[in-house]
Design a protein around this motif. Structure first.
Motif, short mmCIF file in Angstrom:
data_model
loop_
_atom_site.label_atom_id
_atom_site.label_comp_id
_atom_site.label_asym_id
_atom_site.label_seq_id
_atom_site.Cartn_x
_atom_site.Cartn_y
_atom_site.Cartn_z
N VAL A 16 0.84 -1.21 0.00
CA VAL A 16 0.00 0.00 0.00
C VAL A 16 0.88 1.26 0.00
N ILE A 17 1.94 1.26 0.78
CA ILE A 17 2.83 2.43 0.81
C ILE A 17 3.48 2.66 -0.54
N VAL A 18 4.01 1.59 -1.14
CA VAL A 18 4.66 1.73 -2.45
C VAL A 18 3.64 2.14 -3.52
N ALA A 19 2.44 1.57 -3.48
CA ALA A 19 1.41 1.94 -4.45
C ALA A 19 1.04 3.42 -4.30
N ALA A 20 0.95 3.89 -3.07
CA ALA A 20 0.64 5.31 -2.84
C ALA A 20 1.76 6.20 -3.37
N LEU A 21 3.00 5.80 -3.15
CA LEU A 21 4.12 6.59 -3.67
C LEU A 21 4.14 6.60 -5.19
N PHE A 22 3.85 5.43 -5.81
CA PHE A 22 3.77 5.38 -7.27
C PHE A 22 2.62 6.24 -7.79
N ALA A 23 1.49 6.22 -7.09
CA ALA A 23 0.35 7.04 -7.52
C ALA A 23 0.69 8.52 -7.46
N ILE A 24 1.36 8.93 -6.40
CA ILE A 24 1.77 10.33 -6.30
C ILE A 24 2.75 10.68 -7.41
N GLY A 25 3.74 9.80 -7.61
CA GLY A 25 4.73 10.05 -8.68
C GLY A 25 4.10 10.04 -10.06
N THR A 26 3.18 9.13 -10.28
CA THR A 26 2.49 9.07 -11.57
C THR A 26 1.63 10.30 -11.78
N GLY A 27 0.98 10.76 -10.72
CA GLY A 27 0.17 11.98 -10.82
C GLY A 27 1.01 13.19 -11.19
N ILE A 28 2.16 13.30 -10.57
CA ILE A 28 3.06 14.41 -10.90
C ILE A 28 3.58 14.28 -12.33
N ALA A 29 4.02 13.08 -12.69
CA ALA A 29 4.53 12.86 -14.05
C ALA A 29 3.42 13.01 -15.08
N GLY A 30 2.22 12.53 -14.72
CA GLY A 30 1.09 12.64 -15.64
C GLY A 30 0.68 14.07 -15.91
N THR A 31 0.74 14.89 -14.89
CA THR A 31 0.42 16.30 -15.06
C THR A 31 1.42 16.96 -15.99
N THR A 32 2.69 16.63 -15.80
CA THR A 32 3.73 17.18 -16.67
C THR A 32 3.59 16.66 -18.10
N ALA A 33 3.30 15.37 -18.24
CA ALA A 33 3.17 14.79 -19.57
C ALA A 33 1.93 15.30 -20.29
N ALA A 34 0.88 15.60 -19.55
CA ALA A 34 -0.35 16.09 -20.18
C ALA A 34 -0.14 17.44 -20.85
N VAL A 35 0.77 18.19 -20.34
CA VAL A 35 1.07 19.48 -20.94
C VAL A 35 1.79 19.30 -22.27
N THR A 36 2.66 18.28 -22.37
CA THR A 36 3.47 18.11 -23.58
C THR A 36 2.83 17.18 -24.60
N ALA A 37 2.04 16.22 -24.16
CA ALA A 37 1.43 15.28 -25.10
C ALA A 37 -0.08 15.26 -24.88
N GLN A 38 -0.81 15.36 -25.95
CA GLN A 38 -2.25 15.41 -25.85
C GLN A 38 -2.91 14.04 -25.95
N GLU A 39 -2.26 13.08 -26.57
CA GLU A 39 -2.92 11.84 -26.90
C GLU A 39 -2.02 10.65 -26.57
N VAL A 40 -2.59 9.60 -25.98
CA VAL A 40 -1.86 8.37 -25.73
C VAL A 40 -2.28 7.37 -26.79
N SER A 41 -1.30 6.67 -27.30
CA SER A 41 -1.59 5.72 -28.36
C SER A 41 -2.52 4.61 -27.86
N GLN A 42 -3.45 4.22 -28.70
CA GLN A 42 -4.40 3.15 -28.35
C GLN A 42 -3.66 1.84 -28.14
N GLU A 43 -2.60 1.61 -28.89
CA GLU A 43 -1.82 0.39 -28.73
C GLU A 43 -1.16 0.33 -27.35
#
Length: 187
Positions: free
Chosen positions: A123-150
């Motif tokens: 649970v601790i590691v999953a929470a840390l990954f979720a926080i890290g993914t949220g931060i990275a996802g916010t940054t990536a959303a600014v640079t990339a608009q679309e994720v490949s369906q594949e």
């Protein structure tokens, strides 16, 4: 009639480690979880050192993406199972020893401590990954608009492997907790 020869004896039973009714020792569980997380970090770093979880962008001798993904996946599974085993063993070994309980109850409580240490670490590691993914996802959303369906389909199709690995880690953590308790009581 006088009662001769009858002696009243009171017997006091002393249980080490507190009352028998206390079913868990959160100090041991937290210690096991922290130990499992520390071993995960060490093994993850070692995997990077061995080249298992990195690709060299400046080298033309890299493995194919499929081979790299399989090798990395196997390493992550082994890493998770080793850390679950260490954390579970630590939790079972550090749990206070009880006197006066049936052997099967002691084994159950030791394995439960190993399982809870694995669960808390997960649970601790999953929470840390979720926080890290949220931060990275916010940054990536600014640079990339679309994720490949594949990419989305590949992630969905491969999600069974982490689930099986986590289930195996829970079983390994529980068994290691029982082993740790066995070694604690054998001393």
């Amino acid at each position: 009639m006088a009662r001769e020869g009858i002696i009243a004896v009171e017997e006091e039973v002393v249980v080490s480690g507190g009352p028998v009714g206390k079913a868990n020792d959160w100090g041991a569980i937290i210690a096991g979880a922290l130990g499992a997380i520390a071993v995960s970090i060490i093994l993850f770093t070692a995997g990077s050192g061995f080249g298992i979880s990195t690709v060299e962008p400046w080298s033309f001798a890299n493995e194919s993406p499929e081979t790299f993904a399989i090798g990395t996946g196997i390493w992550l599974i082994v890493m998770q199972w080793l850390s679950a085993g260490f954390g579970g063993y630590l939790a079972g070994r550090l749990r206070e020893k009880w006197v006066g309980l049936r052997t099967d109850e002691v084994l159950f409580r030791d394995t439960a401590h190993g399982l809870l240490a694995w669960a808390l670490a997960t649970v601790i590691v999953a929470a840390l990954f979720a926080i890290g993914t949220g931060i990275a996802g916010t940054t990536a959303a600014v640079t990339a608009q679309e994720v490949s369906q594949e990419a989305l389909e590949a992630a969905a199709n491969s999600s069974i492997f982490p689930a099986v690995s986590l289930l195996g880690g829970g079983l390994i953590g529980a068994e290691a907790g029982g082993l740790g308790g066995y070694h604690r009581d054998a001393v």
